[in-house]
Write a protein that holds these residues in place. Sequence first.
Motif, PDB file in Angstrom:
ATOM      1  N   ASP A   7      -2.448  36.115  77.815  1.00 18.63           N
ATOM      2  CA  ASP A   7      -3.412  36.543  78.796  1.00 18.63           C
ATOM      3  C   ASP A   7      -3.202  37.617  79.665  1.00 18.63           C
ATOM      4  N   ILE A   8      -2.145  38.023  80.121  1.00 14.83           N
ATOM      5  CA  ILE A   8      -1.726  39.195  80.670  1.00 14.83           C
ATOM      6  C   ILE A   8      -2.251  40.399  80.063  1.00 14.83           C
ATOM      7  N   ALA A   9      -2.158  40.311  78.618  1.00 14.82           N
ATOM      8  CA  ALA A   9      -2.459  41.652  77.922  1.00 14.82           C
ATOM      9  C   ALA A   9      -4.182  41.785  78.210  1.00 14.82           C
ATOM     10  N   ARG A  10      -4.839  40.821  78.479  1.00 14.46           N
ATOM     11  CA  ARG A  10      -6.257  40.734  78.387  1.00 14.46           C
ATOM     12  C   ARG A  10      -6.794  41.726  79.545  1.00 14.46           C
ATOM     13  N   ILE A  11      -5.728  41.414  80.661  1.00 15.73           N
ATOM     14  CA  ILE A  11      -6.088  42.275  81.930  1.00 15.73           C
ATOM     15  C   ILE A  11      -5.380  43.551  81.832  1.00 15.73           C
ATOM     16  N   HIS A  12      -4.226  43.668  81.259  1.00 16.55           N
ATOM     17  CA  HIS A  12      -3.146  45.073  81.319  1.00 16.55           C
ATOM     18  C   HIS A  12      -2.900  45.112  79.885  1.00 16.55           C
TER      19      HIS A  12
ATOM     20  N   ALA B 195      -0.679  37.499  98.532  1.00 10.53           N
ATOM     21  CA  ALA B 195      -0.239  37.973  99.750  1.00 10.53           C
ATOM     22  C   ALA B 195       1.114  37.542 100.030  1.00 10.53           C
ATOM     23  N   ALA B 196       1.358  36.448  99.526  1.00 14.01           N
ATOM     24  CA  ALA B 196       2.670  35.698  99.710  1.00 14.01           C
ATOM     25  C   ALA B 196       3.801  36.019  98.896  1.00 14.01           C
ATOM     26  N   PHE B 197       3.522  36.838  97.925  1.00  7.24           N
ATOM     27  CA  PHE B 197       4.477  37.311  96.972  1.00  7.24           C
ATOM     28  C   PHE B 197       4.481  38.799  97.019  1.00  7.24           C
ATOM     29  N   PRO B 198       4.820  39.789  98.217  1.00  9.47           N
ATOM     30  CA  PRO B 198       4.888  41.082  98.168  1.00  9.47           C
ATOM     31  C   PRO B 198       6.080  41.533  97.217  1.00  9.47           C
ATOM     32  N   TYR B 199       7.061  40.839  96.931  1.00 11.76           N
ATOM     33  CA  TYR B 199       8.149  41.275  96.181  1.00 11.76           C
ATOM     34  C   TYR B 199       7.486  41.472  94.702  1.00 11.76           C
ATOM     35  N   GLN B 200       7.017  40.456  94.351  1.00 11.54           N
ATOM     36  CA  GLN B 200       6.609  40.298  92.803  1.00 11.54           C
ATOM     37  C   GLN B 200       5.445  41.221  92.557  1.00 11.54           C
ATOM     38  N   LEU B 201       4.707  41.228  93.529  1.00 10.27           N
ATOM     39  CA  LEU B 201       3.485  42.332  93.667  1.00 10.27           C
ATOM     40  C   LEU B 201       3.700  43.861  93.130  1.00 10.27           C
ATOM     41  N   ARG B 202       4.701  44.283  93.935  1.00  7.63           N
ATOM     42  CA  ARG B 202       5.408  45.506  93.941  1.00  7.63           C
ATOM     43  C   ARG B 202       6.092  45.692  92.467  1.00  7.63           C
ATOM     44  N   ARG B 203       6.974  44.722  92.235  1.00 11.22           N
ATOM     45  CA  ARG B 203       7.356  44.741  90.918  1.00 11.22           C
ATOM     46  C   ARG B 203       6.405  44.872  89.713  1.00 11.22           C
ATOM     47  N   ILE B 204       5.307  44.023  89.527  1.00 12.91           N
ATOM     48  CA  ILE B 204       4.421  44.085  88.600  1.00 12.91           C
ATOM     49  C   ILE B 204       3.685  45.365  88.883  1.00 12.91           C
ATOM     50  N   ASP B 205       3.406  45.963  89.938  1.00 11.08           N
ATOM     51  CA  ASP B 205       2.687  47.175  90.213  1.00 11.08           C
ATOM     52  C   ASP B 205       3.272  48.300  89.515  1.00 11.08           C
TER      53      ASP B 205
ATOM     54  N   GLY C  94      -0.519  47.390  98.894  1.00  4.72           N
ATOM     55  CA  GLY C  94      -0.395  48.621  98.108  1.00  4.72           C
ATOM     56  C   GLY C  94      -0.504  48.376  96.609  1.00  4.72           C
ATOM     57  N   ALA C  95      -0.581  47.033  96.174  1.00  8.41           N
ATOM     58  CA  ALA C  95      -0.836  46.903  94.896  1.00  8.41           C
ATOM     59  C   ALA C  95      -2.257  47.055  94.546  1.00  8.41           C
ATOM     60  N   THR C  96      -2.420  47.380  93.103  1.00  4.84           N
ATOM     61  CA  THR C  96      -3.677  47.601  92.570  1.00  4.84           C
ATOM     62  C   THR C  96      -4.391  46.285  92.221  1.00  4.84           C
ATOM     63  N   GLY C  97      -5.552  46.224  91.950  1.00  2.00           N
ATOM     64  CA  GLY C  97      -6.350  45.038  91.559  1.00  2.00           C
ATOM     65  C   GLY C  97      -5.612  44.301  90.471  1.00  2.00           C
ATOM     66  N   THR C  98      -5.418  44.922  89.392  1.00  2.00           N
ATOM     67  CA  THR C  98      -4.907  44.735  88.051  1.00  2.00           C
ATOM     68  C   THR C  98      -3.387  43.975  88.522  1.00  2.00           C
TER      69      THR C  98
ATOM     70  N   ARG D  39       1.297  50.510  87.026  1.00  2.00           N
ATOM     71  CA  ARG D  39       0.920  52.330  87.510  1.00  2.00           C
ATOM     72  C   ARG D  39       1.700  52.920  86.235  1.00  2.00           C
ATOM     73  N   ALA D  40       2.967  52.381  85.492  1.00  2.00           N
ATOM     74  CA  ALA D  40       3.504  53.318  84.543  1.00  2.00           C
ATOM     75  C   ALA D  40       2.753  53.168  83.173  1.00  2.00           C
ATOM     76  N   GLY D  41       1.799  52.099  83.110  1.00  2.00           N
ATOM     77  CA  GLY D  41       1.242  51.843  81.900  1.00  2.00           C
ATOM     78  C   GLY D  41       2.202  51.190  80.782  1.00  2.00           C
ATOM     79  N   GLU D  42       3.207  50.389  81.346  1.00  2.00           N
ATOM     80  CA  GLU D  42       4.060  49.738  80.568  1.00  2.00           C
ATOM     81  C   GLU D  42       4.038  48.170  80.460  1.00  2.00           C
ATOM     82  N   PRO D  43       4.458  47.406  79.370  1.00  2.00           N
ATOM     83  CA  PRO D  43       4.284  46.109  79.581  1.00  2.00           C
ATOM     84  C   PRO D  43       5.345  45.439  80.661  1.00  2.00           C
TER      85      PRO D  43
END
Length: 356
Positions: A127-132, A69-79, A42-46, A83-87
């Motif tokens: 580097d993350i700022a270049r994506i997000h 896909a081995a890190f669903p917990y981290q993906l949800r946190r990042i997502d 359910g995570a975004t491509g970003t 989605r909130a447009g926050e750092p």
Amino acid sequence: MPSTTRIGAPAPVTRTRGVSAPGTTGTTGTTGPAATGAEGIGATGTSAEILGLLLPYCRTTDSAPARAAAFPYQLRRIDSFVRAGEPVVFTLPGFPCKSPNPAKVLGPLPDQGERLSLGFLDALCADIARIHPPGARVVICSDGHVFGDLIRVPDAHIDAYADELRRLIGALSLGHLSVFDLRDVLGAMPHEAKRAHVHRRYAPSLDALRTQVRSADHTLPLYRGITRFLVEDTADFTGTRSALQRECRRRAYGVIQRSRAWGELIAACHPRAVRLSIHPQPYGTPKFGIRLLDTPDAWTTPWHSAALRRTDGTWTLLPRACAERLGRLVHHEGRPSHFEEVPRAGGRAAGTPQAA
């Protein structure tokens, strides 16, 4: 991924297959949502791309290639941040203080090992700022005071180390980083009282921890690794080797109790953050193990070692006594900083001081 030519960036292909197996390597998995199955989480491509920047530096106890896909917990946190447009906020417990063993480190204050590690973390956020575009930040949760009595480091040294970390972050313009320690939570309370408060409120019971160690899950290698470090960090023990090992096994339980208590306190203060760890972590757990620099094994950190710049320009971390045999000492701002490897044929003799 972050540039592999960046000074201090760990090579992105090293994988830890076991916490005590030095020098093991492997191949990182292909990143990106299509290759990792991140959409199924359910995570975004970003979000998957952001996680993909971390995967090459994953420090894990698993041998399979690291895939998002081995890190669903981290993906949800990042997502949740994407989605909130926050750092994206990461918390990283570590950077406690220098080892008290002078055979391992150059002194009680941060040196080139810390400078390189901080630079790597800040560049990763850039580097993350270049994506997000909102970017990312890392809260370094300096934990020296949490178990300073157990690792036998004076609280004054721990304060000086954390203060120097803050100074370095400002002096090097590492705007994505900040330092958080017990002073931010409990203010001017005496250090012993702070430790007692955190232990009483957050630490697991000793019986529960012993049960976990006996069950041989991932707590067992952690216990063994910390015991080994406590033995190696002891420079002035007057008893027998077996007596030292018994004492360090006892203290290792206390270090793990306090470390977990610190983790609970961090979670309470930064409830949405993505939790990073300097220790190897199995896939699927809430902690993401990350390597700060190239090291000979899974446990070496900047605060247990000295930095050595090899003749090819790359960096590694070694006990001071080992680095001293390979290179000459370099000073920075009037203090010992790191070693420069000396070719075996010709050049200055190893150990000859030089200014940065």
